[in-house]
Write a protein that holds these residues in place. Structure first.
Motif, PDB file in Angstrom:
ATOM      1  N   ARG A 167      27.666  89.700  78.122  1.00  0.00           N
ATOM      2  CA  ARG A 167      28.127  89.676  79.521  1.00  0.00           C
ATOM      3  C   ARG A 167      28.515  91.068  80.008  1.00  0.00           C
ATOM      4  NH1 ARG A 167      32.903  89.858  81.978  1.00  0.00           N
ATOM      5  NH2 ARG A 167      34.109  89.646  80.042  1.00  0.00           N
ATOM      6  N   ILE A 168      29.224  91.836  79.183  1.00  0.00           N
ATOM      7  CA  ILE A 168      29.722  93.133  79.649  1.00  0.00           C
ATOM      8  C   ILE A 168      28.682  94.245  79.509  1.00  0.00           C
ATOM      9  CG2 ILE A 168      32.094  92.470  79.107  1.00  0.00           C
ATOM     10  CD1 ILE A 168      31.976  94.331  76.690  1.00  0.00           C
ATOM     11  N   LEU A 169      27.572  93.969  78.811  1.00  0.00           N
ATOM     12  CA  LEU A 169      26.526  94.973  78.627  1.00  0.00           C
ATOM     13  C   LEU A 169      25.589  94.999  79.827  1.00  0.00           C
ATOM     14  CD1 LEU A 169      25.356  96.998  76.525  1.00  0.00           C
ATOM     15  CD2 LEU A 169      23.907  95.120  75.697  1.00  0.00           C
ATOM     16  N   LYS A 170      25.247  96.185  80.277  1.00  0.00           N
ATOM     17  CA  LYS A 170      24.306  96.338  81.382  1.00  0.00           C
ATOM     18  C   LYS A 170      22.891  95.990  80.922  1.00  0.00           C
ATOM     19  CE  LYS A 170      26.850 100.155  83.576  1.00  0.00           C
ATOM     20  NZ  LYS A 170      26.777 101.594  83.976  1.00  0.00           N
ATOM     21  N   ARG A 171      22.070  95.608  81.864  1.00  0.00           N
ATOM     22  CA  ARG A 171      20.657  95.361  81.556  1.00  0.00           C
ATOM     23  C   ARG A 171      20.011  96.675  81.102  1.00  0.00           C
ATOM     24  NH1 ARG A 171      19.128  90.382  82.937  1.00  0.00           N
ATOM     25  NH2 ARG A 171      20.461  89.220  84.389  1.00  0.00           N
ATOM     26  N   GLY A 172      19.253  96.593  80.031  1.00  0.00           N
ATOM     27  CA  GLY A 172      18.660  97.787  79.452  1.00  0.00           C
ATOM     28  C   GLY A 172      19.544  98.457  78.419  1.00  0.00           C
ATOM     29  N   GLY A 173      20.794  97.967  78.297  1.00  0.00           N
ATOM     30  CA  GLY A 173      21.719  98.539  77.327  1.00  0.00           C
ATOM     31  C   GLY A 173      21.514  97.978  75.934  1.00  0.00           C
ATOM     32  N   HIS A 174      22.076  98.659  74.947  1.00  0.00           N
ATOM     33  CA  HIS A 174      21.924  98.270  73.550  1.00  0.00           C
ATOM     34  C   HIS A 174      23.273  97.984  72.902  1.00  0.00           C
ATOM     35  CE1 HIS A 174      17.974 100.181  74.145  1.00  0.00           C
ATOM     36  NE2 HIS A 174      17.576  99.422  73.128  1.00  0.00           N
ATOM     37  N   MET A 175      23.240  97.079  71.940  1.00  0.00           N
ATOM     38  CA  MET A 175      24.396  96.816  71.089  1.00  0.00           C
ATOM     39  C   MET A 175      24.038  97.167  69.655  1.00  0.00           C
ATOM     40  SD  MET A 175      26.687  93.355  70.657  1.00  0.00           S
ATOM     41  CE  MET A 175      28.185  93.373  69.625  1.00  0.00           C
ATOM     42  N   ILE A 176      24.919  97.921  69.016  1.00  0.00           N
ATOM     43  CA  ILE A 176      24.768  98.281  67.610  1.00  0.00           C
ATOM     44  C   ILE A 176      25.935  97.664  66.859  1.00  0.00           C
ATOM     45  CG2 ILE A 176      24.707 100.151  65.908  1.00  0.00           C
ATOM     46  CD1 ILE A 176      23.835 100.975  69.480  1.00  0.00           C
ATOM     47  N   LEU A 177      25.637  96.811  65.892  1.00  0.00           N
ATOM     48  CA  LEU A 177      26.680  96.076  65.169  1.00  0.00           C
ATOM     49  C   LEU A 177      26.461  96.211  63.673  1.00  0.00           C
ATOM     50  CD1 LEU A 177      28.278  92.694  65.832  1.00  0.00           C
ATOM     51  CD2 LEU A 177      26.844  92.840  63.787  1.00  0.00           C
ATOM     52  N   GLN A 178      27.557  96.294  62.932  1.00  0.00           N
ATOM     53  CA  GLN A 178      27.477  96.312  61.468  1.00  0.00           C
ATOM     54  C   GLN A 178      28.419  95.252  60.919  1.00  0.00           C
ATOM     55  OE1 GLN A 178      30.024  97.324  59.141  1.00  0.00           O
ATOM     56  NE2 GLN A 178      28.699  97.013  57.369  1.00  0.00           N
ATOM     57  N   VAL A 179      27.936  94.516  59.899  1.00  0.00           N
ATOM     58  CA  VAL A 179      28.777  93.538  59.207  1.00  0.00           C
ATOM     59  C   VAL A 179      28.495  93.602  57.707  1.00  0.00           C
ATOM     60  CG1 VAL A 179      29.095  91.870  61.083  1.00  0.00           C
ATOM     61  CG2 VAL A 179      27.039  91.746  59.655  1.00  0.00           C
ATOM     62  N   PRO A 180      29.484  93.270  56.881  1.00  0.00           N
ATOM     63  CA  PRO A 180      29.238  93.193  55.438  1.00  0.00           C
ATOM     64  C   PRO A 180      28.518  91.900  55.078  1.00  0.00           C
ATOM     65  CG  PRO A 180      31.505  92.605  55.900  1.00  0.00           C
ATOM     66  CD  PRO A 180      30.898  93.039  57.213  1.00  0.00           C
ATOM     67  N   TRP A 181      27.899  91.904  53.920  1.00  0.00           N
ATOM     68  CA  TRP A 181      27.261  90.689  53.405  1.00  0.00           C
ATOM     69  C   TRP A 181      27.814  90.394  52.006  1.00  0.00           C
ATOM     70  CZ3 TRP A 181      25.693  86.147  53.392  1.00  0.00           C
ATOM     71  CH2 TRP A 181      24.751  85.625  52.491  1.00  0.00           C
ATOM     72  N   GLN A 182      27.349  91.114  50.980  1.00  0.00           N
ATOM     73  CA  GLN A 182      27.861  90.907  49.627  1.00  0.00           C
ATOM     74  C   GLN A 182      29.122  91.751  49.454  1.00  0.00           C
ATOM     75  OE1 GLN A 182      26.711  88.874  47.270  1.00  0.00           O
ATOM     76  NE2 GLN A 182      24.822  88.191  48.226  1.00  0.00           N
ATOM     77  N   TRP A 183      30.223  91.242  49.958  1.00  0.00           N
ATOM     78  CA  TRP A 183      31.455  92.042  49.956  1.00  0.00           C
ATOM     79  C   TRP A 183      32.651  91.147  49.736  1.00  0.00           C
ATOM     80  CZ3 TRP A 183      30.565  96.729  48.988  1.00  0.00           C
ATOM     81  CH2 TRP A 183      31.562  97.714  49.129  1.00  0.00           C
ATOM     82  N   TRP A 184      33.713  91.704  49.210  1.00  0.00           N
ATOM     83  CA  TRP A 184      34.900  90.936  48.874  1.00  0.00           C
ATOM     84  C   TRP A 184      35.679  90.544  50.129  1.00  0.00           C
ATOM     85  CZ3 TRP A 184      39.965  93.724  47.359  1.00  0.00           C
ATOM     86  CH2 TRP A 184      40.126  94.884  48.105  1.00  0.00           C
ATOM     87  N   VAL A 185      36.561  89.567  49.979  1.00  0.00           N
ATOM     88  CA  VAL A 185      37.450  89.176  51.076  1.00  0.00           C
ATOM     89  C   VAL A 185      38.433  90.317  51.317  1.00  0.00           C
ATOM     90  CG1 VAL A 185      39.254  87.573  51.796  1.00  0.00           C
ATOM     91  CG2 VAL A 185      37.234  86.716  50.600  1.00  0.00           C
ATOM     92  N   HIS A 186      38.542  90.739  52.554  1.00  0.00           N
ATOM     93  CA  HIS A 186      39.419  91.861  52.880  1.00  0.00           C
ATOM     94  C   HIS A 186      40.159  91.583  54.189  1.00  0.00           C
ATOM     95  CE1 HIS A 186      35.532  92.547  54.804  1.00  0.00           C
ATOM     96  NE2 HIS A 186      36.151  93.292  55.697  1.00  0.00           N
ATOM     97  N   GLU A 187      41.257  92.286  54.355  1.00  0.00           N
ATOM     98  CA  GLU A 187      42.139  92.111  55.514  1.00  0.00           C
ATOM     99  C   GLU A 187      42.522  90.643  55.701  1.00  0.00           C
ATOM    100  OE1 GLU A 187      40.966  94.155  59.051  1.00  0.00           O
ATOM    101  OE2 GLU A 187      40.330  95.948  57.975  1.00  0.00           O
ATOM    102  N   ALA A 188      42.732  89.960  54.573  1.00  0.00           N
ATOM    103  CA  ALA A 188      43.145  88.550  54.616  1.00  0.00           C
ATOM    104  C   ALA A 188      44.482  88.422  55.350  1.00  0.00           C
ATOM    105  CB  ALA A 188      43.283  88.013  53.192  1.00  0.00           C
ATOM    106  N   PRO A 189      44.673  87.338  56.105  1.00  0.00           N
ATOM    107  CA  PRO A 189      43.816  86.150  56.195  1.00  0.00           C
ATOM    108  C   PRO A 189      42.755  86.221  57.292  1.00  0.00           C
ATOM    109  CG  PRO A 189      45.828  85.729  57.388  1.00  0.00           C
ATOM    110  CD  PRO A 189      45.940  87.132  56.824  1.00  0.00           C
ATOM    111  N   TYR A 190      42.576  87.411  57.891  1.00  0.00           N
ATOM    112  CA  TYR A 190      41.622  87.525  59.000  1.00  0.00           C
ATOM    113  C   TYR A 190      40.249  87.954  58.504  1.00  0.00           C
ATOM    114  CZ  TYR A 190      46.024  87.375  61.513  1.00  0.00           C
ATOM    115  OH  TYR A 190      47.263  87.000  61.984  1.00  0.00           O
ATOM    116  N   ASP A 191      39.671  87.154  57.622  1.00  0.00           N
ATOM    117  CA  ASP A 191      38.321  87.397  57.129  1.00  0.00           C
ATOM    118  C   ASP A 191      37.645  86.036  57.036  1.00  0.00           C
ATOM    119  OD1 ASP A 191      36.018  88.331  56.028  1.00  0.00           O
ATOM    120  OD2 ASP A 191      36.922  89.210  54.238  1.00  0.00           O
TER     121      ASP A 191
END
Length: 231
Positions: A112-136
């Motif tokens: 919604r907040i991205l303009k048309r023609g704009g890009h989003m770059i996102l990174q997330v872990p996959w094989q990774w330990w639980v961190h910043e618990a309990p917000y994981d």
């Protein structure tokens, strides 16, 4: 200037992870333009780096972050983001979506907040330990990421694994071994010195070469980067 010059989180046991992440941030630098919004910015370690390419930088985060937040706008990313429609030319979100209990809402709001023609770059872990618990809350396969982005309206979605099995395995082993650095100060120093020489350093130097034996990085990558566009 390289992104590594703008953060100081690297340690002896995990510098390879940051080096790989930095290489992807450099790869996507042609997409950092106009008004850039960093969703889940935390301490905003890459602010100055992004400003080499974008016209402006706005960090967005919520008050319950476990980091020393340097957010310009306080907003819960599980809910409606306190921004008007199509305000961002670029959205960046690094190691954030695994901490959100409503990731679909987050992607809908990002769209919604991205303009048309704009890009989003996102990174997330996959094989990774639980961190910043309990917000994981979640881990995402590359197929889930592509589905979720396309479901919320994004086009030209590409998902890239950050590394292969050996990098993932050695980094997890290095993180695990930090638990043995304990006791009196002299003993901690001695244990850490041994780990640096005999495990942490050789493992991280070897991992990228051993990853060449892994033909399916997407299966056991430490994490993924996503590039997507709003048309």
């Amino acid at each position: 200037m390289k992104p590594s010059q703008y953060h100081s989180n690297k340690g002896w046991h995990n510098w390879l992870g940051y080096k790989i992440g930095d290489s992807y941030l450099e790869k996507y630098c042609p997409y950092y333009r106009g008004a850039l919004y960093d969703l889940g910015c935390g301490e905003a370690p890459y602010k100055e780096y992004f400003l080499q390419y974008a016209d402006s930088y706005t960090g967005v985060d919520w008050t319950k972050t476990l980091h020393n937040s340097r957010a310009d706008i306080v907003s819960n990313l599980n809910e409606k983001i306190e921004l008007v429609d199509e305000v961002a030319d670029t959205i960046v979100s690094l190691s954030v979506m695994e901490h959100l209990c409503d990731p679909f809402k987050f992607l809908e709001e990002s769209f919604r907040i991205l303009k048309r023609g704009g890009h989003m770059i996102l990174q997330v872990p996959w094989q990774w330990w639980v961190h910043e618990a309990p917000y994981d809350y979640f881990r995402y396969t590359p197929y889930a990421l592509k589905y979720m982005f396309e479901k919320t309206g994004f086009k030209d979605v590409t998902v890239e694994p950050q590394a292969g099995f050996f990098t993932m395995w050695f980094l997890k082993m290095n993180y695990f071994s930090t638990r043995f650095v304990r006791g009196p100060k002299v003993l901690r120093w001695l244990i850490k010195a041994c780990l640096v020489v005999f495990l942490w350093t050789p493992a991280q130097f070897l991992a990228p070469f051993l990853d060449k034996l892994d033909r399916h990085w997407e299966a056991e990558a430490p994490g993924y980067f996503v590039l997507a566009r709003k048309v």
